[in-house]
Structure formats: C-alpha cells, structure tokens
Write an enzyme that holds these catalytic residues in place. Structure first.
Site, short mmCIF file in Angstrom:
data_model
loop_
_atom_site.label_atom_id
_atom_site.label_comp_id
_atom_site.label_asym_id
_atom_site.label_seq_id
_atom_site.Cartn_x
_atom_site.Cartn_y
_atom_site.Cartn_z
N GLY A 198 0.84 -1.20 0.00
CA GLY A 198 0.00 0.00 0.00
C GLY A 198 0.87 1.24 0.00
O GLY A 198 0.57 2.23 -0.68
N THR A 199 1.96 1.18 0.74
CA THR A 199 2.89 2.32 0.80
C THR A 199 3.44 2.62 -0.58
O THR A 199 3.51 3.78 -1.01
CB THR A 199 4.04 1.98 1.78
OG1 THR A 199 3.47 1.76 3.07
CG2 THR A 199 5.07 3.10 1.85
N HIS B 124 -2.71 -7.12 2.53
CA HIS B 124 -2.68 -7.74 3.86
C HIS B 124 -3.73 -7.21 4.84
O HIS B 124 -3.86 -7.70 5.95
CB HIS B 124 -1.27 -7.69 4.47
CG HIS B 124 -0.81 -6.36 4.95
ND1 HIS B 124 -0.73 -6.05 6.28
CD2 HIS B 124 -0.38 -5.27 4.29
CE1 HIS B 124 -0.26 -4.81 6.41
NE2 HIS B 124 -0.04 -4.32 5.21
N SER C 166 -4.13 -2.43 -0.48
CA SER C 166 -3.08 -3.31 0.05
C SER C 166 -3.70 -4.66 0.40
O SER C 166 -4.80 -4.71 0.96
CB SER C 166 -2.47 -2.66 1.30
OG SER C 166 -1.55 -3.54 1.90
N CYS D 69 2.73 1.43 12.49
CA CYS D 69 4.06 1.95 12.22
C CYS D 69 4.54 2.81 13.39
O CYS D 69 5.72 3.02 13.57
CB CYS D 69 4.07 2.79 10.96
SG CYS D 69 2.91 2.25 9.73
N ASN E 268 -7.19 4.97 9.24
CA ASN E 268 -6.70 3.74 9.87
C ASN E 268 -6.68 3.81 11.39
O ASN E 268 -6.65 2.78 12.05
CB ASN E 268 -5.31 3.40 9.33
CG ASN E 268 -4.38 4.59 9.34
OD1 ASN E 268 -4.65 5.59 8.69
ND2 ASN E 268 -3.29 4.48 10.08
C1 LIG Z 1 -4.55 3.94 5.33
C2 LIG Z 1 -3.29 3.18 5.04
N1 LIG Z 1 -2.55 3.50 3.98
C3 LIG Z 1 -1.43 2.85 3.68
C4 LIG Z 1 -0.96 1.82 4.46
C5 LIG Z 1 0.29 1.12 4.08
O1 LIG Z 1 0.03 -0.16 3.54
P1 LIG Z 1 1.18 -1.27 3.54
O2 LIG Z 1 1.28 -1.80 4.93
O3 LIG Z 1 0.68 -2.32 2.57
O4 LIG Z 1 2.42 -0.63 3.07
C6 LIG Z 1 -1.68 1.46 5.60
C7 LIG Z 1 -1.19 0.41 6.51
O5 LIG Z 1 -1.47 0.40 7.69
C8 LIG Z 1 -2.89 2.15 5.90
O6 LIG Z 1 -3.63 1.85 6.98
#
Ligand SMILES: Cc1ncc(COP(=O)(O)O)c(C=O)c1O
Length: 381
Positions: free
Chosen positions: A71-72, A202, A200, A328, A152
């Site tokens: 997702g990042t 996962h 994403s 994170c 999130n």
């Molecule tokens: C809203 C949101 N965007 C992006 C991400 C990042 O996704 P990834 O963990 O697949 O890098 C997260 C992960 O917690 C998220 O909650």
C-alpha cells in the site's frame, strides 16, 4: 493462552483460500509473466486473471490496474507519478489532509522538499475534513489532491466524492488511499471521481508485500521505478504472481462478503462499547472519531488517566492484541498525528487505544476484553 486479536487494521491473517491460491501459483513452477515460453505464458494468464478480478470489483478496465509491492508503494507511486507529470504542465500544488497515513504524508513532504507547494487540510474534532477547506485549497495550480477514504486510526470517512468532483473541475489528479476501506465500502470507479486509488492485500486477509494502484486512463503519470516494461511500464520489476493471485482471491471474498463483514464488525464494535459501559462505566472512556461516518471495523477509545502504552502492555499480558494509533507508530511514544490534528485534549491523545475487528472475532471476546480492561482500570484508579 489464546489471543484476542483486535488489531485487524494493522494486518490480518491470510485466509485459507488466499493461502491456497498462493500455494497453487507458487508450486506451479517458474513463473515470470514476461517470459515468452509456456511457463511464462501460464504466469501471464494467472496475472491477467487477477487483474480481471480487480477490474470487475472496481468497475474499471484491467489495463488501469498496476500491481505494486505494498500500500505504501501504491501511495508513493501515485503521488510522485502524478505530481511529476503535472509539474510538466506547470502545476506544482499538492493538497492532502492532516490525518493521512504516513505513506501519503511523508511522500507529500518529500515533494514539498523538491519544490512542490504543500497544503495540509485541517480536520474537525471527529477527524473529518471540511469540504469548504478543500475547495479553498484546490485551484488551477493544484497537481494532486490526496485524501484517504477511511482513516486507519479512527475509522472516520472523508467526503472523497465531493472533493474529487472539485479536484476534477480544476483538472487536478485525485488520489484516494482506500487501504482500510476496501472490502468494507464499494468503490465503483465508473461513478467515483477518483484518478488514482491505492489498495493493500494484507488488510483483507491477503499476503503482505502486495499492493495495487489503479490509474485512470488519461491520468497524467510518470513512472518512478525504472527497469523492464512490466505493468505497462508504470511499475518496473517482475510481478509477485503468487502474491497477486492470493490478493485477487482475498479481494473476491472480502468484496463478496462486504455486507457480512460490515454487519459483523459493527456488532463486535457495539458489543465492546456496551461491555465497556457495563464493566467500567461510561465516564471512564471516550470514543475518538466520527460517530456515524466511519468504517465499521475500527474503534478508537481513550481511557483518560491510563497511558496508551500502559493499557496496551497490560492488554498484551492478558492476551489481547490492540494498537495505539497506526502500527508503524506503535512502540514509539510519539503522540498520534491523527488524534493531534483533531484538537482533542492531550490526556485523550495519550490514552488512546485502537481496536480493529474482523470476521473471526466474537461477542464473547468483547465481553472478556471489557472484564480485562476493568481489572486494568482498577489498578490505575
Ligand atoms: C490507510 C493506510 N494506507 C497505507 C498503508 C500502508 O500499507 P502497507 O502496509 O501495505 O504498506 C496502511 C497500513 O497500515 C494504511 O492503513
């Protein structure tokens, strides 16, 4: 001790169906979709099938789907890709919100370092952006607008359709981070004014290290990863075919069960709130986030007088997995940027805990956790 897992926004366990899809693909032999031989063609078929699954779920064309490594990565690729392309057209404004995930916020700050003008929209006490603020910030100089679908940490939803309409009027690219909302809310990309969308795997019982970026046909975009011509030259690098097959299977299930997922998460969320009311009393906790416009599976609660770290440590010792803000940031004492942006009291910010639910959770777990929290609260009374 069996763990009560209330941390589905951090990550989810892979479902048996996703594992099966992964194993089937991974054990099918060498699978580089760019190879011209039969193994390569078989891999390309699997990749195409996965792409078609997403095209159907999102009501878009399969050529608009780009698979990424997270997702990042999707967020970064969207922001840099659209911002660099828009700069060539003389647009250098970036508009985002104060409550975005760091994958968006830090990418926007990097763009600001590179000379883009960054406007970060404030939010109200529920973590919601005001449409008037978004409208005032977006103009003919705006390159990209990035607003998340559902938060999130709090679950609060943003008015992405209304902001997207305004962005479109001004020919700015609209990016939406739907990492938390996908599988709960529908995303019909024929109807929604969204140019770029990040997902994403996962978060919906798929594998880690697999993401997706939707790029609407015609959206200004320059790749930021260089190499082969994979993903129509939008994201170089051999695709994770097994991971992508598993992601597609997980997405089919999550979207197919979206209503059940919503209802179940809502029932666990209500049960937790009811049990907390019964066991510690309504005066001992406060819910953070929007009361109605929110994702069903996220519940952010402050227990004033008990620090997030103390509560999380005690919960962990008692077999409850929860989180303090985004994963994170957990482990760090930094106050949540999301709650800070909501302008709530420092005590509420420093005592916040995020519970996030999934289909495997039960009402009994909600009750058990409330009793555990009652015991912990008594220690701090
Ligand atoms: C809203 C949101 N965007 C992006 C991400 C990042 O996704 P990834 O963990 O697949 O890098 C997260 C992960 O917690 C998220 O909650």
């Amino acid at each position: 001790m069996s763990v009560i897992y209330f941390d589905h926004s951090a990550t989810t366990a892979m479902s048996p169906e996703a594992i099966q899809a992964y194993v089937e693909t991974a054990s099918a032999g060498p699978s580089n979709p760019s190879s011209l031989h039969s193994d390569g063609r078989a891999a390309k078929d699997r990749l195409s099938r996965a792409r078609d699954v997403f095209a159907e779920l999102l009501n878009c064309s399969s050529s608009e789907i780009v698979f990424t490594g997270s997702g990042t990565e999707s967020d970064n690729t969207a922001l840099f890709g659209a911002a660099y392309a828009q700069r060539k057209r003389g647009r250098t404004g970036i508009v985002t919100t104060a409550v975005e995930h760091h994958a968006v916020l830090n990418a926007c700050r990097k763009l600001e370092d590179e000379g883009f003008t960054l406007k970060v929209l404030p939010v109200d006490e529920y973590g919601c952006v005001r449409l008037e603020d978004a409208k005032a910030a977006i103009d003919e100089s705006t390159a990209v607008v990035s607003v998340m679908a559902g938060n999130n940490e709090t679950g609060t939803l943003q008015p992405i359709a209304a902001i997207g309409d305004w962005a479109r009027k001004h020919k700015a690219c609209m990016h939406v981070d739907a990492v938390q909302a996908f599988g709960y809310l529908p995303f019909d990309l024929q109807k929604l004014p969204i140019d770029l969308l990040s997902l994403s795997a996962h978060k919906i019982n798929g594998p880690q290290g697999v993401g997706l970026l939707y790029i609407r046909k015609g959206t200004p975009f320059l790749p930021r990863q260089f190499g082969g011509m994979q993903e129509r030259s939008r994201r170089a690098g051999t695709e994770n075919v097994a991971g992508i097959s598993a992601f597609a299977r997980a997405a089919e299930i999550a979207c197919g069960q979206a209503q059940i997922r919503r209802e179940h998460a809502e029932s666990i969320r209500s049960a937790v709130l009811q049990e907390l009311t019964d066991h510690i009393g309504p005066e001992r906790f406060v819910v953070n986030g929007h009361p109605n416009d929110r994702l069903p599976h996220v519940l952010n609660v402050s227990f004033p007088g008990i620090s997030s770290e103390s509560m999380l440590m005690n919960l962990d010792l008692a077999g409850v997995a929860a989180s303090g803000g985004s994963a994170c940031n957990s482990g760090s004492l930094k106050p949540s940027h999301v709650l800070s942006a909501m302008n709530i009291s420092p005590d509420r910010i420093s005592s916040a805990v995020r519970f996030s639910f999934g289909l495997g959770n039960t009402r009994e777990e909600a009750e058990k956790m409330a009793k555990i929290i009652a015991t912990i609260s008594a220690r701090y009374a």
